[in-house]
Design an enzyme around this catalytic site. Structure first.
Site, PDB file in Angstrom:
ATOM      1  N   ASP A  88      12.032  -7.205   3.139  1.00 24.47           N
ATOM      2  CA  ASP A  88      12.079  -8.647   3.359  1.00 24.47           C
ATOM      3  C   ASP A  88      13.423  -9.137   2.812  1.00 24.47           C
ATOM      4  OD1 ASP A  88      11.814  -8.709   0.613  1.00 24.47           O
ATOM      5  OD2 ASP A  88       9.972  -9.910   0.582  1.00 24.47           O
ATOM      6  N   HIS A 139       2.815  15.452  -6.280  1.00 23.82           N
ATOM      7  CA  HIS A 139       1.374  15.338  -6.500  1.00 23.82           C
ATOM      8  C   HIS A 139       0.653  14.530  -5.423  1.00 23.82           C
ATOM      9  CE1 HIS A 139       1.417  16.269 -11.117  1.00 23.82           C
ATOM     10  NE2 HIS A 139       2.133  17.116 -10.410  1.00 23.82           N
ATOM     11  N   THR A 183       9.575  -6.956  -5.551  1.00 21.09           N
ATOM     12  CA  THR A 183       9.017  -6.046  -6.559  1.00 21.09           C
ATOM     13  C   THR A 183       8.596  -4.696  -5.981  1.00 21.09           C
ATOM     14  OG1 THR A 183       6.813  -6.907  -6.098  1.00 21.09           O
ATOM     15  CG2 THR A 183       8.056  -7.984  -7.885  1.00 21.09           C
ATOM     16  N   CYS A 188      10.777  -4.858  -1.124  1.00 26.59           N
ATOM     17  CA  CYS A 188      10.671  -6.316  -1.234  1.00 26.59           C
ATOM     18  C   CYS A 188      11.152  -6.670  -2.642  1.00 26.59           C
ATOM     19  CB  CYS A 188       9.250  -6.810  -0.932  1.00 26.59           C
ATOM     20  SG  CYS A 188       7.947  -6.135  -1.984  1.00 26.59           S
TER      21      CYS A 188
HETATM   22  C1  RB5 Z   1       9.428 -12.804  -2.265  1.00 25.17           C
HETATM   23  O1  RB5 Z   1       9.751 -13.892  -3.063  1.00 25.17           O
HETATM   24  C2  RB5 Z   1       8.556 -11.816  -3.021  1.00 25.17           C
HETATM   25  O2  RB5 Z   1       7.318 -12.384  -3.311  1.00 25.17           O
HETATM   26  C3  RB5 Z   1       8.395 -10.543  -2.226  1.00 25.17           C
HETATM   27  O3  RB5 Z   1       9.649 -10.022  -1.959  1.00 25.17           O
HETATM   28  C4  RB5 Z   1       7.635  -9.414  -2.893  1.00 25.17           C
HETATM   29  O4  RB5 Z   1       8.121  -9.161  -4.170  1.00 25.17           O
HETATM   30  C5  RB5 Z   1       6.170  -9.481  -2.858  1.00 25.17           C
HETATM   31  O5  RB5 Z   1       5.466  -8.554  -3.323  1.00 25.17           O
END
Ligand code: RB5
Length: 142
Positions: A8, A99, A68, A66
């Site tokens: 994203d 694993h 996180t 993304c």
């Molecule tokens: C976007 O702000 C963030 O929420 C997305 O990139 C991701 O980390 C969601 O798990």
């Protein structure tokens, strides 16, 4: 190998860096399913797209990024035969292959720096599955 990759907006910069690393440094092909810019974008459609392709075995490995890595891994792991591993260091990247026979590496673009991400990708793509007792456990997943 041809690696399918998606992100994203929060993973866009790391995705672009890793595309260069995958092709120039590791010599792999890359299929980039987006996003193609830094405008705010939802992560589930990208995760579904990559997981569909991996579940259908059209690519050996996928990479999802993304902010996180959490959202991407949650979505991808809803797909049958997909084992998406959210990794934060080289050891977890290696063990996810040894694993768990992970077929998608999920990372956080706001968590992991480029140099670490590169080494995690190198480790993930070059580490074989150990099989044995781990094979039995993986068969119990689906
Ligand atoms: C976007 O702000 C963030 O929420 C997305 O990139 C991701 O980390 C969601 O798990």
């Amino acid at each position: 190998m041809k690696i399918i990759i998606g992100s994203d907006h929060a993973g866009f910069d790391l995705k672009e860096d890793l595309k260069i690393f995958l092709t120039r440094e590791l010599g792999h092909g890359v299929e980039d399913v987006g996003v193609y810019g830094r405008e705010s974008a939802d992560y589930p459609p990208v995760a579904h797209r990559v997981a569909d392709e991996i579940g259908a075995q059209r690519y050996p490995f996928g990479i999802l990024i993304c902010g996180t890595g959490i959202g991407m891994s949650i979505v991808a792991n809803r797909h049958k035969s997909v084992r998406a591993a959210l990794c934060h260091n080289i050891l977890t990247a290696r063990l996810s292959r040894q694993h768990n026979n992970a077929n998608i590496l999920a990372m956080g673009g706001r968590i992991i720096g480029i140099s670490l991400a590169q080494e995690m990708v190198r480790e993930f793509l070059s580490t074989p599955f150990e099989g044995g007792r781990h094979e039995r456990r993986i068969k119990q997943i689906d």
